[in-house]
Design a protein around this motif. Structure first.
Motif, PDB file in Angstrom:
ATOM      1  N   PRO A  47      31.012  12.410   5.291  1.00 35.79           N
ATOM      2  CA  PRO A  47      30.910  12.063   6.800  1.00 35.79           C
ATOM      3  C   PRO A  47      29.921  11.094   7.085  1.00 35.79           C
ATOM      4  N   ALA A  48      30.132  10.341   8.195  1.00 32.88           N
ATOM      5  CA  ALA A  48      29.169   9.279   8.485  1.00 32.88           C
ATOM      6  C   ALA A  48      27.637   9.674   8.858  1.00 32.88           C
ATOM      7  N   PHE A  49      27.850  11.002   9.524  1.00 32.49           N
ATOM      8  CA  PHE A  49      26.473  11.384   9.988  1.00 32.49           C
ATOM      9  C   PHE A  49      25.719  11.997   8.819  1.00 32.49           C
ATOM     10  N   ARG A  50      26.292  12.521   7.556  1.00 26.69           N
ATOM     11  CA  ARG A  50      25.610  12.987   6.571  1.00 26.69           C
ATOM     12  C   ARG A  50      25.182  11.824   5.743  1.00 26.69           C
ATOM     13  N   ALA A  51      26.050  10.816   5.683  1.00 24.93           N
ATOM     14  CA  ALA A  51      25.481   9.466   5.100  1.00 24.93           C
ATOM     15  C   ALA A  51      24.136   8.941   5.519  1.00 24.93           C
ATOM     16  N   LYS A  52      24.253   8.785   6.852  1.00 26.19           N
ATOM     17  CA  LYS A  52      23.152   8.536   7.658  1.00 26.19           C
ATOM     18  C   LYS A  52      21.966   9.323   7.598  1.00 26.19           C
ATOM     19  N   GLU A  53      21.929  10.676   7.409  1.00 29.06           N
ATOM     20  CA  GLU A  53      20.901  11.668   6.975  1.00 29.06           C
ATOM     21  C   GLU A  53      20.398  11.280   5.527  1.00 29.06           C
ATOM     22  N   ASN A  54      21.150  10.752   4.570  1.00 28.57           N
ATOM     23  CA  ASN A  54      20.738  10.614   3.320  1.00 28.57           C
ATOM     24  C   ASN A  54      20.013   9.258   3.408  1.00 28.57           C
ATOM     25  N   TRP A  55      20.555   8.415   4.310  1.00 28.89           N
ATOM     26  CA  TRP A  55      19.882   6.881   4.354  1.00 28.89           C
ATOM     27  C   TRP A  55      18.310   7.222   4.891  1.00 28.89           C
ATOM     28  N   VAL A  56      18.288   7.986   5.833  1.00 26.78           N
ATOM     29  CA  VAL A  56      16.974   8.767   6.426  1.00 26.78           C
ATOM     30  C   VAL A  56      15.937   9.015   5.374  1.00 26.78           C
ATOM     31  N   ALA A  57      16.739  10.168   4.541  1.00 20.81           N
ATOM     32  CA  ALA A  57      15.722  10.639   3.457  1.00 20.81           C
ATOM     33  C   ALA A  57      15.336   9.505   2.386  1.00 20.81           C
ATOM     34  N   ASP A  58      15.932   8.506   2.177  1.00 19.13           N
ATOM     35  CA  ASP A  58      15.686   7.654   1.207  1.00 19.13           C
ATOM     36  C   ASP A  58      14.226   6.871   1.581  1.00 19.13           C
ATOM     37  N   ARG A  59      14.173   6.880   3.049  1.00 20.68           N
ATOM     38  CA  ARG A  59      12.967   6.240   3.471  1.00 20.68           C
ATOM     39  C   ARG A  59      11.534   7.184   3.134  1.00 20.68           C
ATOM     40  N   TYR A  60      11.816   8.400   2.559  1.00 19.82           N
ATOM     41  CA  TYR A  60      10.397   8.944   1.991  1.00 19.82           C
ATOM     42  C   TYR A  60       9.784   8.175   0.772  1.00 19.82           C
ATOM     43  N   GLN A  61      10.942   7.562  -0.025  1.00 22.79           N
ATOM     44  CA  GLN A  61      10.202   6.963  -1.278  1.00 22.79           C
ATOM     45  C   GLN A  61       9.716   5.563  -1.032  1.00 22.79           C
ATOM     46  N   ARG A  62       9.713   4.943   0.089  1.00 19.85           N
ATOM     47  CA  ARG A  62       9.376   3.702   0.415  1.00 19.85           C
ATOM     48  C   ARG A  62       7.947   3.379   0.248  1.00 19.85           C
ATOM     49  N   ARG A  63       7.536   2.169   0.165  1.00 17.95           N
ATOM     50  CA  ARG A  63       6.013   1.743  -0.405  1.00 17.95           C
ATOM     51  C   ARG A  63       5.453   2.138   1.070  1.00 17.95           C
ATOM     52  N   PRO A  64       4.162   2.236   1.002  1.00 15.94           N
ATOM     53  CA  PRO A  64       3.198   2.702   2.192  1.00 15.94           C
ATOM     54  C   PRO A  64       3.224   1.516   3.178  1.00 15.94           C
ATOM     55  N   GLU A  65       3.540   0.465   2.962  1.00 16.83           N
ATOM     56  CA  GLU A  65       3.488  -0.753   3.813  1.00 16.83           C
ATOM     57  C   GLU A  65       4.610  -0.825   4.600  1.00 16.83           C
ATOM     58  N   ASP A  66       5.991  -0.159   4.309  1.00 13.69           N
ATOM     59  CA  ASP A  66       7.182  -0.183   5.039  1.00 13.69           C
ATOM     60  C   ASP A  66       7.309   1.035   5.881  1.00 13.69           C
ATOM     61  N   TRP A  67       6.188   1.770   5.762  1.00  8.57           N
ATOM     62  CA  TRP A  67       6.026   2.741   6.988  1.00  8.57           C
ATOM     63  C   TRP A  67       5.858   2.198   8.232  1.00  8.57           C
ATOM     64  N   PRO A  68       6.299   2.674   9.412  1.00  7.25           N
ATOM     65  CA  PRO A  68       5.666   1.934  10.954  1.00  7.25           C
ATOM     66  C   PRO A  68       4.422   2.519  10.934  1.00  7.25           C
ATOM     67  N   SER A  69       3.895   1.746  11.737  1.00  2.00           N
ATOM     68  CA  SER A  69       2.399   2.135  12.186  1.00  2.00           C
ATOM     69  C   SER A  69       2.697   3.124  13.252  1.00  2.00           C
ATOM     70  N   ILE A  70       1.679   4.049  13.285  1.00  2.00           N
ATOM     71  CA  ILE A  70       1.677   5.188  14.465  1.00  2.00           C
ATOM     72  C   ILE A  70       0.634   5.507  15.248  1.00  2.00           C
ATOM     73  N   THR A  71       0.859   5.598  16.326  1.00  2.00           N
ATOM     74  CA  THR A  71      -0.605   6.609  16.874  1.00  2.00           C
ATOM     75  C   THR A  71      -0.487   8.053  17.225  1.00  2.00           C
ATOM     76  N   ILE A  72      -1.284   8.925  16.858  1.00  2.00           N
ATOM     77  CA  ILE A  72      -1.023  10.137  17.148  1.00  2.00           C
ATOM     78  C   ILE A  72      -1.901  10.515  18.448  1.00  2.00           C
ATOM     79  N   CYS A  73      -1.100  10.956  19.405  1.00  2.00           N
ATOM     80  CA  CYS A  73      -1.967  11.396  20.648  1.00  2.00           C
ATOM     81  C   CYS A  73      -1.980  12.817  21.004  1.00  2.00           C
TER      82      CYS A  73
END
Length: 411
Positions: A47-73
Motif C-alpha cells: 500500500p502507498a501509505f506503507r511504502a511512504k512509511e518505509n521511505w521515512v524509515a530510510d531517513r534514519y540511515q542518512r548522513r548527519p549533514e542530510d538531517w534538517p537543522s532544528i530548534t528545540i524550544c
C-alpha cells in the motif's frame, strides 16, 4: 413533549457513544478501506501509505549533514527543580549536535531557572528572558526572531524526551506533505501513584491519533512534544490560544497534513491527584475552545472535507459530551415523575455518580481501579463544562502556569 424528552435522553447516550466508540471505529473502517483501495491501485503490491512509511524509515540511515537543522524550544516559568535535568536530557539526544539549537524561553521566572540555564551557555543552550509574564503562546510569538532551525521542536520542561526519539520525529518531514509531527506520549509514574485514569486516557488518545494518521492526519498535536515546519510555526497567534492545537489546523490551511509518530516517545509523569488533573483540563480545554473558535473555518466540510469531519468528531463532539449528559439528566428527571422505568434510569445515574465519588479515594487494585477510572471520566467531563463557562465568559488570561508534575515541584 414526551417525544422531546425521549430525544434528549437518547442524545445523552448517542453523543458519548459516538465520540468515544463510534468515531474510532469509523476511522478503523476508513483505514481498512483506504489500504485495500491503495493495494488495488498498485496491483496488489505494498500500500502507498506503507511504502511512504518505509521511505521515512530510510531517513534514519542518512548522513548527519542530510538531517534538517532544528530548534528545540522549551518554555519555562519557575522550573528550577527540573530545567537542569531537562537540558541534560536534550543535550544527550541522538541527533547531529551541530544541527541543533536549544532555546529556553523564560516567562519572567522569579526563581533560579535563568541562572541554571545560563550555566549551560558553554554547551550551546540559549536563554530568552522575557521580563514580564506574557504566557506561553505570546512567549512563542516573541521568540520567532531567535529561531534558526528549519524545523521547530516544542517540548515542556516537566517531561522527558527519549534520547532516540528525535530522529523518528524529524524523519517524518522527509515527506514533503507533512507539516506537523507529534510525539507519542507515555504516561509514567509509580505503581501506587494516584490518578491512574490519566494513564488509560493517554493510551486511548494515542491510539486514536494513530488511526487518524492512517486516514488523513491528526487534528491536534501533543503539547508535550511535537515538531512543525518553521514557516508554519511563524504564524502569530493571540496569546490566549493553544499553539499545539492550532498547529495542525494551520498546517491543514496551508495544504499540509499532520502525523503522529509512535517511535517518538515522550515520558509524561502522571499528576499526583485527580484535582491537579481537573485544573489542568479546565485550562487546556478553555484554551482549546478559544482556538477552535478562532480557526472555526477549518470545520467547513465543503472546503476541508474529511479533516473537518475528524476535527468535529475528535474535538467538538468530546467537548459536547457533558452538555448531552446534562440534557439527558434533565429529561430523565422529568420523565421519572410519571414513568417507572425512568425512575430506574435516574437511580442508576445517581448510583454511578456515587461510585465515581468513591473512586476519588480508590486504591489501584481490582474493583477500586474501575472506580478510579469512572471518577476520572466524570471529573474530566465536569472540567469540560467548567472550561466552557470560562471560555464563554470571555475570560482569556494568557498567563501560563506550567503543569507541576511529580518530580517537577520546587521543594
Amino acid at each position: 413533549m414526551k417525544a422531546l424528552l425521549l430525544a434528549g435522553l437518547g442524545l445523552g447516550f448517542a453523543v458519548p457513544l459516538y465520540a468515544y466508540v463510534g468515531y474510532p471505529l469509523a476511522l478503523k473502517l476508513l483505514a481498512i478501506v483506504r489500504q485495500a483501495t491503495q493495494r488495488a491501485d498498485e496491483g496488489g503490491g505494498v500500500p502507498a501509505f506503507r511504502a511512504k512509511e518505509n521511505w521515512v524509515a530510510d531517513r534514519y540511515q542518512r548522513r548527519p549533514e542530510d538531517w534538517p537543522s532544528i530548534t528545540i524550544c522549551v518554555p519555562a516559568h519557575n522550573e528550577e527543580a527540573v530545567i537542569g535535568q531537562t537540558l541534560e536530557n536534550l543535550l544527550c539526544a541522538d541527533y547531529p549536535r551541530d544541527r541543533v539549537q536549544i532555546l529556553v524561553m523564560s516567562d519572567a521566572s522569579s526563581d533560579r531557572t535563568d541562572q541554571i540555564v545560563d550555566g549551560f551557555a558553554d554547551r550551546g543552550v540559549e536563554l530568552l528572558r522575557i521580563p514580564r509574564r506574557v504566557g506561553k503562546t505570546q512567549a512563542e510569538n516573541l521568540a520567532q526572531a531567535h529561531l534558526r532551525g528549519e524545523i521547530i521542536v516544542n517540548t515542556d520542561a516537566s517531561v522527558r524526551v527519549a534520547p532516540d526519539s528525535l530522529k523518528p520525529l524529524l524523519a517524518a518531514f522527509a515527506s514533503p506533505e507533512v507539516g506537523v509531527a507529534s510525539g507519542q506520549d507515555e504516561s509514567v509514574g509509580e505503581a501506587d501513584t494516584a490518578n491512574l485514569g490519566e494513564s488509560g486516557y493517554v493510551g486511548y488518545e494515542m491510539s486514536v491519533r494513530q488511526l487518524e494518521t492512517r486516514v488523513g492526519g491528526i487534528v491536534g498535536a501533543s503539547g508535550c512534544y511535537y515538531a512543525i515546519r518553521r514557516g508554519l510555526h511563524a504564524t502569530q497567534l493571540p496569546p490566549s490560544l493553544s499553539r499545539d492545537f492550532a498547529a495542525p489546523l494551520v498546517a491543514r490551511e496551508a495544504g499540509y497534513r499532520s502525523v503522529s509518530v509512535p517511535d517518538a516517545i515522550c515520558a509524561v509523569p502522571r499528576l499526583g491527584t485527580l484535582g491537579s488533573e481537573y485544573r489542568r483540563k479546565v485550562r487546556t480545554i478553555a484554551r482549546g475552545l478559544r482556538t477552535l473558535h478562532f480557526k472555526r473555518s477549518v470545520l467547513n466540510p465543503l472546503r476541508y472535507g474529511l479533516f473537518a469531519w475528524m476535527l468535529f468528531s475528535h474535538k467538538l463532539c468530546r467537548w459536547l459530551v457533558p452538555w448531552a449528559g446534562v440534557v439527558a439528566l434533565v429529561a430523565v428527571a422529568v420523565l421519572a415523575v410519571e414513568e417507572p422505568w425512568a425512575r430506574w434510569v435516574l437511580g442508576g445515574a445517581v448510583t454511578v455518580g456515587a461510585l465515581a465519588l468513591l473512586g476519588l479515594r480508590a486504591t489501584t487494585a481490582g474493583p477500586a481501579r474501575a472506580l478510579e477510572l469512572l471518577a476520572f471520566f466524570l471529573a474530566g467531563n465536569i472540567a469540560v463544562l467548567h472550561a466552557w463557562f470560562r471560555a464563554l465568559s470571555g475570560e482569556a488570561d494568557p498567563s501560563w502556569e506550567p503543569t507541576r508534575r511529580p518530580g517537577s515541584t520546587s521543594p
